[in-house]
Design an enzyme around this catalytic site. Structure first.
Site, PDB file in Angstrom:
ATOM      1  NE  ARG A  68      -9.448  -6.675   3.318  1.00 10.73           N
ATOM      2  CZ  ARG A  68      -8.373  -5.906   3.347  1.00 10.73           C
ATOM      3  NH1 ARG A  68      -8.027  -5.204   2.282  1.00 10.73           N
ATOM      4  NH2 ARG A  68      -7.635  -5.834   4.425  1.00 10.73           N
ATOM      5  CB  VAL A  69     -13.657  -2.179   1.945  1.00 10.11           C
ATOM      6  CG1 VAL A  69     -13.038  -0.789   2.066  1.00 10.11           C
ATOM      7  CG2 VAL A  69     -14.525  -2.252   0.689  1.00 10.11           C
ATOM      8  N   GLY A  70     -10.480  -2.680   3.018  1.00  3.64           N
ATOM      9  CA  GLY A  70      -9.567  -2.557   4.158  1.00  3.64           C
ATOM     10  C   GLY A  70      -9.624  -1.172   4.774  1.00  3.64           C
ATOM     11  CG  ASP A  71      -6.076   0.138   6.753  1.00  2.00           C
ATOM     12  OD1 ASP A  71      -5.933  -0.756   5.875  1.00  2.00           O
ATOM     13  OD2 ASP A  71      -5.123   0.817   7.165  1.00  2.00           O
ATOM     14  CB  THR A  91      -0.863  -0.035   1.278  1.00  2.00           C
ATOM     15  OG1 THR A  91      -1.798  -1.093   1.142  1.00  2.00           O
ATOM     16  CG2 THR A  91      -1.588   1.259   1.538  1.00  2.00           C
ATOM     17  CB  THR A 111       0.985   0.374   5.094  1.00  2.00           C
ATOM     18  OG1 THR A 111       1.029  -0.837   4.333  1.00  2.00           O
ATOM     19  CG2 THR A 111       2.322   0.588   5.789  1.00  2.00           C
ATOM     20  N   GLY A 112      -0.781  -2.009   6.551  1.00  4.76           N
ATOM     21  CA  GLY A 112      -0.710  -3.248   7.327  1.00  4.76           C
ATOM     22  C   GLY A 112      -2.014  -4.010   7.244  1.00  4.76           C
ATOM     23  CB  THR A 113      -3.372  -6.814   9.281  1.00  7.27           C
ATOM     24  OG1 THR A 113      -2.738  -6.250  10.422  1.00  7.27           O
ATOM     25  CG2 THR A 113      -2.558  -7.987   8.836  1.00  7.27           C
ATOM     26  N   GLY A 114      -5.360  -4.511   7.354  1.00  6.53           N
ATOM     27  CA  GLY A 114      -6.381  -3.473   7.372  1.00  6.53           C
ATOM     28  C   GLY A 114      -7.478  -3.675   8.399  1.00  6.53           C
TER      29      GLY A 114
END
Ligand code: ASP
Length: 316
Positions: free
Chosen positions: A211-214, A183, A234-237
């Site tokens: 799926r939508v992340g952060d 990201t 950035t990372g595990t959303g």
């Protein structure tokens, strides 16, 4: 007198020196330096923090090395779904776009949402009316990302340890098992003392469609407030959403009086990590202090104060 600065990241994860060829590392470092330099140029000519982060993220989206725009990861269905957000700390105006697959530069769409609509977040329909550059979805594809997807899918059904250390079988694991995220994001402070942040992503390799992340969620993957800080994550959303990570940095500074460094460390090490949230963030406060904390093995990152040479780093 504040010192204008641009800070960028292109993801965090299991980045080890041994897994990276010298050529690849060089390519990453050069791309990061060039993009920091172009935003320094904007800031040195009294450009706004908003323009500096928009241009940095647009250039990062254009570069196939990074997981945003061209070079985005694939979903489980071998499609692309891109997310982006932007926030102007001066006004706290914000714009975001999610699950888009035809907009060449999602960050420009997020900015158009912010400036040309009365809303904060749209899915695809908005962009067509704005005259933004449109492309066919395969514009975003690269061989390297396709290979990553197939590698991730080959790992599905493998035996993994669950949270309590029990043996379990991973079914349709939505998360890249190698955890090499990519990201992109930028935060900036300009000569007028304004802050801005932007984040853009293809998401996570092998994610479920829809799926939508952060990254497009204001307060989770992106936040800016001229009274405190600008943050891009950035990372595990999923964990960044549950921790409202970007806003939490601001809140800790605002309500608890923490310094930027303390607030960044608290969020990354004490809030995200216990929930298995891996990754990091970049941040700049209203005084021009910067912080780039991460809890993963590495985070691609760079910054440049106006008048100084760009700095870039990957590992600890
Ligand atoms: N945070 C992004 C997401 O969950 C992934 C990343 O940062 O690489 O979509």
């Amino acid at each position: 007198m504040v010192k204008p600065v641009i800070v960028i990241h292109v993801g965090a994860g299991a980045l080890t020196r041994s897994a990276m060829s010298a050529e690849k590392e060089q390519a990453y470092r050069e791309a990061l330096k060039a993009i920091v330099a172009s935003s320094q140029q904007i800031l040195s000519q009294s450009g706004s923090a908003l323009d500096a982060v928009t241009e940095a993220v647009r250039l990062l989206e254009e570069c196939p090395l990074f997981n945003a725009g061209h070079g985005s990861v694939f979903t489980h269905d071998e499609t692309h779904e891109l997310d982006a957000s932007i926030m102007d700390g001066r006004t706290r105006d914000a714009g975001a776009i999610s699950c888009v697959s035809h907009i060449r530069n999602p960050v420009l769409a997020a900015r158009a949402v912010m400036e040309q609509s009365q809303h904060v977040m749209f899915t695809a329909a908005f962009a067509r009316k704005q005259g933004l550059g449109m492309v066919e979805p395969d514009f975003f594809s690269t061989d390297a990302r396709r290979e990553q997807l197939h590698h991730a899918q080959a790992g599905e059904g493998r035996v993994v340890l669950d949270h309590d250390g029990r043996r379990d079988v991973a079914q349709g694991d939505p998360i890249d098992p190698e955890r090499k995220y990519g990201t992109v994001g930028a935060v900036a402070l300009d000569s007028a003392g304004n802050l801005a942040a932007a984040t853009s992503t293809g998401g996570m390799t092998n994610k479920q469609a829809g799926r939508v992340g952060d990254s497009p969620i204001v307060g989770a993957g992106c936040y800016a407030n001229k009274n405190t800080v600008a943050v891009s994550c950035t990372g595990t959303g999923e964990v960044f959403i549950r921790c409202v990570a970007a806003y939490d940095v601001s809140a800790l500074m605002d309500y608890a009086g923490l310094t930027l460094e303390q607030a960044g460390e608290r969020v990354v090490m004490e809030k995200l990590l216990p929930l298995d949230g891996s990754g990091g963030l970049i941040a700049v406060d209203k005084a021009g202090n910067i912080a780039l904390p991460f809890n993963s093995e590495g985070m691609y990152r760079g910054y440049g104060y106006v008048g100084q040479a760009p700095w870039v780093g990957i590992y600890r």
